[in-house]
Design an enzyme around this catalytic site. Sequence first.
Site, PDB file in Angstrom:
ATOM      1  N   GLU A 150       0.858  -1.189   0.000  1.00 30.21           N
ATOM      2  CA  GLU A 150       0.000   0.000   0.000  1.00 30.21           C
ATOM      3  C   GLU A 150       0.888   1.230   0.000  1.00 30.21           C
ATOM      4  O   GLU A 150       1.807   1.344   0.820  1.00 30.21           O
ATOM      5  CB  GLU A 150      -0.925   0.023   1.226  1.00 30.21           C
ATOM      6  CG  GLU A 150      -1.779   1.307   1.250  1.00 30.21           C
ATOM      7  CD  GLU A 150      -2.804   1.384   2.379  1.00 30.21           C
ATOM      8  OE1 GLU A 150      -2.898   0.422   3.167  1.00 30.21           O
ATOM      9  OE2 GLU A 150      -3.490   2.418   2.466  1.00 30.21           O
TER      10      GLU A 150
ATOM     11  N   ASN B 263      -4.579   5.239  -1.989  1.00 29.25           N
ATOM     12  CA  ASN B 263      -5.716   5.787  -1.261  1.00 29.25           C
ATOM     13  C   ASN B 263      -6.358   6.948  -2.013  1.00 29.25           C
ATOM     14  O   ASN B 263      -5.669   7.789  -2.591  1.00 29.25           O
ATOM     15  CB  ASN B 263      -5.258   6.251   0.125  1.00 29.25           C
ATOM     16  CG  ASN B 263      -4.871   5.078   1.000  1.00 29.25           C
ATOM     17  OD1 ASN B 263      -5.728   4.412   1.581  1.00 29.25           O
ATOM     18  ND2 ASN B 263      -3.577   4.791   1.070  1.00 29.25           N
TER      19      ASN B 263
ATOM     20  N   GLU C  74      -6.313  -4.984   8.975  1.00 26.75           N
ATOM     21  CA  GLU C  74      -5.363  -3.867   9.046  1.00 26.75           C
ATOM     22  C   GLU C  74      -4.761  -3.743  10.448  1.00 26.75           C
ATOM     23  O   GLU C  74      -5.419  -4.068  11.438  1.00 26.75           O
ATOM     24  CB  GLU C  74      -6.084  -2.542   8.791  1.00 26.75           C
ATOM     25  CG  GLU C  74      -6.692  -2.359   7.443  1.00 26.75           C
ATOM     26  CD  GLU C  74      -7.239  -0.942   7.300  1.00 26.75           C
ATOM     27  OE1 GLU C  74      -6.626  -0.161   6.555  1.00 26.75           O
ATOM     28  OE2 GLU C  74      -8.264  -0.617   7.915  1.00 26.75           O
TER      29      GLU C  74
HETATM   30  O1    G Z   1      -6.376   4.674   6.472  1.00 22.72           O
HETATM   31  P1    G Z   1      -5.312   3.682   6.105  1.00 22.72           P
HETATM   32  O2    G Z   1      -5.631   2.296   6.600  1.00 22.72           O
HETATM   33  O3    G Z   1      -4.934   3.717   4.637  1.00 22.72           O
HETATM   34  O4    G Z   1      -4.026   4.186   6.910  1.00 22.72           O
HETATM   35  C1    G Z   1      -2.942   3.389   7.179  1.00 22.72           C
HETATM   36  C2    G Z   1      -2.181   4.077   8.300  1.00 22.72           C
HETATM   37  O5    G Z   1      -2.052   3.169   9.395  1.00 22.72           O
HETATM   38  C3    G Z   1      -0.775   4.480   7.897  1.00 22.72           C
HETATM   39  O6    G Z   1      -0.525   5.813   8.212  1.00 22.72           O
HETATM   40  C4    G Z   1       0.139   3.548   8.663  1.00 22.72           C
HETATM   41  O7    G Z   1       1.338   4.166   9.055  1.00 22.72           O
HETATM   42  C5    G Z   1      -0.712   3.110   9.848  1.00 22.72           C
HETATM   43  N1    G Z   1      -0.418   1.727  10.228  1.00 22.72           N
HETATM   44  C6    G Z   1      -0.046   0.743   9.393  1.00 22.72           C
HETATM   45  N2    G Z   1       0.146  -0.433  10.069  1.00 22.72           N
HETATM   46  C7    G Z   1      -0.116  -0.159  11.380  1.00 22.72           C
HETATM   47  C8    G Z   1      -0.069  -0.952  12.570  1.00 22.72           C
HETATM   48  O8    G Z   1       0.236  -2.156  12.585  1.00 22.72           O
HETATM   49  N3    G Z   1      -0.423  -0.314  13.723  1.00 22.72           N
HETATM   50  C9    G Z   1      -0.777   1.008  13.775  1.00 22.72           C
HETATM   51  N4    G Z   1      -1.078   1.544  14.954  1.00 22.72           N
HETATM   52  N5    G Z   1      -0.818   1.781  12.665  1.00 22.72           N
HETATM   53  C10   G Z   1      -0.495   1.216  11.473  1.00 22.72           C
HETATM   54 MN    MN Z   2      -5.586   2.536   3.064  1.00 22.26          MN
END
Ligand code: G
Ligand code: MN
Length: 236
Positions: free
Chosen positions: A18, A75, A195
């Site tokens: 992503e 996105n 996620e």
């Molecule tokens: O809204 P979207 O799901 O596209 O945003 C992804 C955001 O979530 C990114 O800014 C990324 O840095 C953050 N992220 C990705 N993986 C993790 C995780 O394992 N834990 C947390 N707390 N945040 C994460």
């Molecule tokens: Mn996303």
Amino acid sequence: PYFQPVVSLPDLRIVGVEALIRWVHPTHGIIPPAEFIPEAERSGLVRDIDAATWRQACATVAALDVPLTVTLSVNLSAADLDFPQLAPTIDSCLTSADLPADRLIVEVTETALSQDWNRSRRRLEAVRSLGVRVAVDDFGAGHMYLDRLGTGLFDILKIDRSLVVLTESTDTRSVRLLEGVVSLAHSLGMTVTAEGVETAEQEKRVLDAGCDRAQGYRYGYPMSNADLSTLVAAGG
Ligand code: G
Ligand code: MN
């Protein structure tokens, strides 16, 4: 763009990345999108920033030495759904990178979709007719009319980290909730990505609930394209 791996379950192979926007500032370091996107939305710059991000991300992924099945997710913000030239812009990013449309996924949050559903739907149908797949982002953390999930517009459901974290509670209803969402998505023909998976425990819970893919710090932080190239060259 920075890139975060998406892995398949249960084999944990990298099946996608992503693209996540970052502002690499000369004195302030890496600034996360939450700190500058709201301002870019106010100033009207967000659409240009998004399109530049998609363009760079497509070029980066097209240049990686990875199997043709590794996908790129980008996105979309609410402003992009208000843009009549959305599909042609995406098409031009694909063409200039020579990236096949079936390797691209666009992610839209429930909230962005809800600004004007009929318009969002038309725009996304145009994107989809290019052969690009559409994902609902952060599902469960916004608000969505459930009937929209059944329109056939969405290929992928990305379950918000809040529902993943919830499964660690001792209340087994949190697990039932995740299983129910996964089963709903599967019955509608969608692929499910969990996620924000950070721990082995969370990985087990999302795997047991039937999620197809996972993304989160457990598999990789968002990384620069140089680090991504090194990672995929090492075989993930
Ligand atoms: O809204 P979207 O799901 O596209 O945003 C992804 C955001 O979530 C990114 O800014 C990324 O840095 C953050 N992220 C990705 N993986 C993790 C995780 O394992 N834990 C947390 N707390 N945040 C994460
Ligand atoms: Mn996303």
